[in-house]
Design a protein around this motif. Sequence first.
Motif, PDB file in Angstrom:
ATOM      1  N   PHE A   1     -40.126  22.131  24.356  1.00 27.69           N
ATOM      2  CA  PHE A   1     -39.982  22.727  23.030  1.00 27.69           C
ATOM      3  C   PHE A   1     -39.199  24.031  23.207  1.00 27.69           C
ATOM      4  O   PHE A   1     -39.210  24.621  24.281  1.00 27.69           O
ATOM      5  CB  PHE A   1     -41.346  23.045  22.422  1.00 27.69           C
TER       6      PHE A   1
ATOM      7  N   ASP B   1     -32.290  24.120  24.651  1.00 27.09           N
ATOM      8  CA  ASP B   1     -31.664  22.993  23.951  1.00 27.09           C
ATOM      9  C   ASP B   1     -30.598  22.324  24.817  1.00 27.09           C
ATOM     10  O   ASP B   1     -29.680  22.980  25.310  1.00 27.09           O
ATOM     11  CB  ASP B   1     -31.036  23.507  22.647  1.00 27.09           C
TER      12      ASP B   1
ATOM     13  N   ASN C   1     -29.620  19.017  20.980  1.00 31.69           N
ATOM     14  CA  ASN C   1     -30.147  18.729  19.651  1.00 31.69           C
ATOM     15  C   ASN C   1     -29.365  19.421  18.537  1.00 31.69           C
ATOM     16  O   ASN C   1     -29.132  18.834  17.477  1.00 31.69           O
ATOM     17  CB  ASN C   1     -31.622  19.133  19.555  1.00 31.69           C
TER      18      ASN C   1
ATOM     19  N   TYR D   1     -33.805  14.986  21.793  1.00 34.15           N
ATOM     20  CA  TYR D   1     -34.524  14.003  20.989  1.00 34.15           C
ATOM     21  C   TYR D   1     -33.673  13.455  19.849  1.00 34.15           C
ATOM     22  O   TYR D   1     -33.783  12.292  19.467  1.00 34.15           O
ATOM     23  CB  TYR D   1     -35.788  14.652  20.409  1.00 34.15           C
ATOM     24  N   ILE D   2     -32.803  14.305  19.298  1.00 30.72           N
ATOM     25  CA  ILE D   2     -32.087  13.961  18.068  1.00 30.72           C
ATOM     26  C   ILE D   2     -30.709  13.369  18.343  1.00 30.72           C
ATOM     27  O   ILE D   2     -29.934  13.896  19.143  1.00 30.72           O
ATOM     28  CB  ILE D   2     -31.912  15.208  17.173  1.00 30.72           C
TER      29      ILE D   2
ATOM     30  N   ASN E   1     -36.471  16.347  25.071  1.00 35.03           N
ATOM     31  CA  ASN E   1     -36.289  17.747  24.723  1.00 35.03           C
ATOM     32  C   ASN E   1     -36.221  17.904  23.204  1.00 35.03           C
ATOM     33  O   ASN E   1     -35.331  17.362  22.555  1.00 35.03           O
ATOM     34  CB  ASN E   1     -34.996  18.274  25.357  1.00 35.03           C
ATOM     35  N   PHE E   2     -37.171  18.656  22.655  1.00 38.96           N
ATOM     36  CA  PHE E   2     -37.213  18.909  21.209  1.00 38.96           C
ATOM     37  C   PHE E   2     -36.592  20.259  20.846  1.00 38.96           C
ATOM     38  O   PHE E   2     -36.473  20.584  19.656  1.00 38.96           O
ATOM     39  CB  PHE E   2     -38.656  18.875  20.710  1.00 38.96           C
TER      40      PHE E   2
ATOM     41  N   THR F   1     -41.639  21.848  13.190  1.00 40.54           N
ATOM     42  CA  THR F   1     -40.765  20.669  13.109  1.00 40.54           C
ATOM     43  C   THR F   1     -40.768  19.925  14.440  1.00 40.54           C
ATOM     44  O   THR F   1     -40.873  18.699  14.490  1.00 40.54           O
ATOM     45  CB  THR F   1     -39.325  21.095  12.775  1.00 40.54           C
ATOM     46  N   GLN F   2     -40.646  20.683  15.517  1.00 39.44           N
ATOM     47  CA  GLN F   2     -40.619  20.075  16.847  1.00 39.44           C
ATOM     48  C   GLN F   2     -41.942  19.385  17.172  1.00 39.44           C
ATOM     49  O   GLN F   2     -41.963  18.338  17.820  1.00 39.44           O
ATOM     50  CB  GLN F   2     -40.283  21.139  17.887  1.00 39.44           C
TER      51      GLN F   2
ATOM     52  N   TRP G   1     -41.822  16.024  15.491  1.00 41.18           N
ATOM     53  CA  TRP G   1     -41.007  15.094  16.296  1.00 41.18           C
ATOM     54  C   TRP G   1     -41.796  14.604  17.506  1.00 41.18           C
ATOM     55  O   TRP G   1     -41.728  13.428  17.869  1.00 41.18           O
ATOM     56  CB  TRP G   1     -39.736  15.783  16.766  1.00 41.18           C
ATOM     57  N   PHE G   2     -42.520  15.509  18.129  1.00 43.01           N
ATOM     58  CA  PHE G   2     -43.322  15.178  19.304  1.00 43.01           C
ATOM     59  C   PHE G   2     -44.352  14.104  18.962  1.00 43.01           C
ATOM     60  O   PHE G   2     -44.518  13.120  19.695  1.00 43.01           O
ATOM     61  CB  PHE G   2     -43.996  16.450  19.808  1.00 43.01           C
TER      62      PHE G   2
ATOM     63  N   MET H   1     -42.598  10.822  18.500  1.00 40.40           N
ATOM     64  CA  MET H   1     -42.207  10.259  19.785  1.00 40.40           C
ATOM     65  C   MET H   1     -43.390   9.591  20.476  1.00 40.40           C
ATOM     66  O   MET H   1     -43.274   8.487  21.015  1.00 40.40           O
ATOM     67  CB  MET H   1     -41.613  11.353  20.667  1.00 40.40           C
TER      68      MET H   1
END
Length: 304
Positions: free
Chosen positions: A43, A49, A52, A101-102, A117-118, A147-148, A151-152, A155
């Motif tokens: 995170f 990053d 992302n 991740y994105i 990786n978020f 937000t991350q 996503w976690f 996932m």
Amino acid sequence: MERFHLNNATFACIIFLFLLLFSSSNNNNNICEAKCFKSIISFGDSLTDTGNIFNLSEKSECWLKPYGETFFHQPTGRCSDGRLIIDFIAESLGLPLVPPYIGRENVTSINFRQGVNFAVAGATALNQSILEENGIHNPQTNVSLGTQLTWFREMLSTLCQSTSECKDFLKNSLILFGEIGGNDYNFPFLFGTPTQMVQSMVPLVINTIGQVINEVIELGAETIIVPGNLPIGFKSAIVACCGKGPNQPCRPNDHVCDDPSTFVSWDGLHPTEAAYKWIAQGLISGPFAIPHINGLCNFRVSTI
């Protein structure tokens, strides 16, 4: 290494990293041959990053040359000339570089079993709504630590079919929490917010990070690295290798220094690969983490 109990026997091994200014070490023993972690989950913001931000916004300069020139020889979405701390940790553990991740069509849930990786460049700990209430605007992204975390959770639902399976996956994962929270202060200062007001936000930022850490622990995480502030050092800690000054990202036609490895600052905002490597070595072999990652691996192997 001792473990402490949290929330009904949920174990957590949280390594608080006080990244202070130390003398440079020549210890090159940065390979954890035990391969004690099967995955890295990250995170954070632009210091972590790995792509992302580009997949969320084409406004990111980190996908343009000369970013990435030192190691990858092309931009990768990393806001530096090369590898980040997370890359050096992955290499030391014998794991692949951690994918974002994105937005990558070729990245599936199967790939994420060895790392995901978020982190998003410009991300804050606090939600955008809270920042806006305080008159603070994030010009880069609306992604927050919350937000991350969402996503976690998404996932995890694709990786494991049961709570016990998820806990086992997280038990064998190294969780990197940041750096995150710096932009909660950077953006207010950038737009002239009074220091007293920024200081008043500190407890809220800390509590927000702590709450998310606790949620990840509840889901099964056992080993979490929580970074502190970045150190300074190298040939020049003020002059950037590339760019036109503080808060000015490096652009394709900007002058780039001849040897980024002699600079701590790549673009006035982000460290160089050399600086990241120096910090990573202190986390992997000491003295920037107690226990350092290699020592932690030895402990885990001895208890298996």
